[in-house]
Scaffold this motif. Structure first.
Motif, short mmCIF file in Angstrom:
data_model
loop_
_atom_site.label_atom_id
_atom_site.label_comp_id
_atom_site.label_asym_id
_atom_site.label_seq_id
_atom_site.Cartn_x
_atom_site.Cartn_y
_atom_site.Cartn_z
N ARG A 13 0.88 -1.18 -0.06
CA ARG A 13 -0.03 0.05 -0.12
C ARG A 13 0.77 1.30 -0.06
N ARG A 14 2.08 1.31 0.81
CA ARG A 14 2.85 2.33 0.76
C ARG A 14 3.42 2.45 -0.44
N ARG A 15 3.88 1.58 -1.23
CA ARG A 15 4.32 1.75 -2.62
C ARG A 15 3.31 2.22 -3.51
N LEU A 16 1.97 1.68 -3.23
CA LEU A 16 1.13 2.03 -4.38
C LEU A 16 0.81 3.47 -4.03
N ALA A 17 0.81 4.01 -2.99
CA ALA A 17 0.70 5.46 -2.45
C ALA A 17 1.67 6.46 -3.27
N GLN A 18 3.04 5.64 -3.58
CA GLN A 18 4.12 6.47 -3.94
C GLN A 18 3.86 6.69 -5.61
N GLU A 19 2.77 6.01 -5.94
CA GLU A 19 2.36 6.34 -7.54
C GLU A 19 1.69 7.49 -7.72
#
Length: 399
Positions: A212-218
């Protein structure tokens, strides 16, 4: 009170049922009257139908007028009828279905309670204040239908629910019992029990949070919930677009690829939303929907009806992320006693999020002699033996 007109293709059968006592045993009730009519004709009696759904001993959102009328208009053929039970002018029972025979592959005349690919439940609506008498009237009336059914098939019925228990008890009084086919347990959420964060293994939860953190970085990651009819209509369009972009679109089974199905979706979901009985949740990235769910409600129950996600973001598990969000929200819904996942047994996603289990089976109910049941059981086993490999292949293709 004006009774709805009958379709000319349906015979009129009025079966006086004996007076019954109410649930508390306070005294005799008025005699019950059982009628058989075209399901579509009940739209003329929709207020009484809606009131019955509110008084149902066991809620079934797929028999809410808003949902069932949309399905009857856009998905069902004219042969779907309904056993209707009244106590005076009060509607106290409703069991839709059809009578099938040799032309539909049945060895004997069989009443098949209504379910379909968008309604994984066939529990009839039964007024909780007259439940025992209504169930008896429904079961005892089945052999009197046109075609004289000798067996009834109740697909996808919750075996531990109050309606199933009453059916089994009534059959037991006649020294009969239902025959169970394909019993399984599907995931459910019981608000008040441990939430999803506590059910998911710590290793898996840690990985989901990392994703989820990686997705939010998108980009900008947001969760939107639509509940009023106008907002639901817009959100539903987002759901359908994502569904069409995935495997359903490639296989030709997305709702937007069939005009009748598309009309059904729009009608059923927005009509339920106008009564406060539907919500659409979306996980959005930079304003683009990457996962969506549709949840339906009736009485004190919910149904996790549909879910989809954008396969371009599959590496982030957006569908699971949204399911986690939804679970937390449903946990605090004060009106809910149970949320049915509507999923197949051993579902690879929801089974790992929700620990509750709902016992489901198809019931064959004997209405005639033993030969009729024996023939039906044999044919049903053969039919399911043929279908099982096809279903397994379809599930593998989806994965």
């Amino acid at each position: 009170m004006n009774r709805p007109a009958r379709s000319a293709s349906f015979e009129k059968i009025v079966i006086p049922a004996p007076g019954s006592k109410d649930q508390g045993g306070a005294g005799p009730r008025a005699p019950l009257e059982v009628d058989w009519r075209a399901l579509r004709s009940l739209v003329d009696d929709i207020d009484a139908w809606r009131e019955l759904a509110e008084r149902a001993l066991e809620p079934n959102v797929f028999l809410e007028p808003a949902f069932a009328c949309a399905a009857a208009s856009h998905l069902a053929d004219a042969q779907v009828g309904a056993l209707v039970v009244r106590e005076g002018d009060r509607l106290v029972g409703l069991m839709p279905g059809r009578v099938e025979g040799l032309g539909q592959g049945r060895p004997v005349s069989t009443f098949v309670a209504w379910s379909h690919s968008f309604a994984p439940l066939s529990t009839p609506l039964v007024d909780r204040d007259a439940a025992q008498g209504v169930v008896a009237a429904l079961v005892d009336s089945l052999p009197e239908l046109p075609g004289a059914p000798r067996v009834a098939l109740l697909p996808l019925i919750p075996e531990e629910g109050p309606v199933a228990r009453l059916i089994a008890a009534h059959l037991g009084e006649k020294k009969r019992a239902p025959y169970r086919l394909d019993p399984h347990r599907r995931a459910s959420l019981v608000p008040g029990q441990p939430d999803a964060d506590e059910e998911v293994s710590s290793k898996r939860l840690k990985e989901l949070r990392r994703l989820r953190r990686r997705l939010a970085q998108e980009g900008a990651l947001t969760h939107e919930t639509a509940t009023d009819a106008n907002a639901v209509d817009t959100a539903l369009a987002g759901y359908l677009a994502v569904e069409a972009s995935g495997w359903k679109g490639r296989s030709g089974t997305a709702a937007t690829q069939n005009s009748a199905t598309a009309r059904f979706f729009a009608s059923a979901v927005t009509a339920l939303a106008s009564e406060g009985k539907a919500r659409v949740d979306r996980l959005k990235l930079n304003g683009r929907t990457i996962a969506a769910t549709i949840t339906l409600f009736s009485g004190n129950r919910g149904w996790f009806w549909k879910t989809t996600y954008d396969e371009a973001y599959a590496r982030f598990s957006p569908g699971v992320q949204l399911a986690l969000d939804l679970t937390g929200s449903l946990q605090v819904e004060g009106r809910l006693a149970l949320v049915d996942s509507c999923a197949v047994a051993d579902h690879p996603m929801i089974d790992h999020l929700w620990s509750g289990r709902l016992a489901i089976a198809d019931w064959l109910v004997p209405l005639g002699g033993r030969p009729a049941m024996a023939a039906t059981i044999a044919v049903e086993h053969a039919r399911r033996a043929v279908m099982a490999p096809l279903r397994a292949l379809r599930s593998a293709a989806r994965r």
